[in-house]
Design a protein around this motif. Sequence first.
Motif, short mmCIF file in Angstrom:
data_model
loop_
_atom_site.label_atom_id
_atom_site.label_comp_id
_atom_site.label_asym_id
_atom_site.label_seq_id
_atom_site.Cartn_x
_atom_site.Cartn_y
_atom_site.Cartn_z
N LYS A 13 2.64 6.35 -5.60
CA LYS A 13 2.27 6.54 -7.01
C LYS A 13 1.12 7.54 -7.14
N MET A 14 0.13 7.43 -6.26
CA MET A 14 -1.00 8.35 -6.32
C MET A 14 -0.53 9.78 -6.02
N ALA A 15 0.39 9.94 -5.06
CA ALA A 15 0.91 11.27 -4.74
C ALA A 15 1.66 11.85 -5.93
N TRP A 62 0.81 -1.21 0.00
CA TRP A 62 0.00 0.00 0.00
C TRP A 62 0.84 1.26 0.00
N GLN A 63 2.06 1.23 0.54
CA GLN A 63 2.93 2.41 0.55
C GLN A 63 3.32 2.81 -0.88
#
Length: 79
Positions: free
Chosen positions: A10-12, A4-5
């Motif tokens: 990636k989303m950030a 999840w990190q």
Amino acid sequence: MGNWQLEVFKMAVYMSFPVITFYSYHQIDWYADQYKEVQRKVYSSEDHKSSADFKEFKNALQKQRERELNLEYAKMDQK
């Protein structure tokens, strides 16, 4: 797949990249020197000369059209 990190990272990146590029693109102070140099290259003295030639050509065409219109008006008055 990653944990999840990695997904959060990636989303950030996906969300911050457009914001950062938009911000940097609109900072005119950062690019002012480069912009002035490009303007100097694009609008050189040749452009001023060609601009003057174009204005002269435009005025000559306008005078010719005025003469033609005056001749047509003169013919219409004779009828």
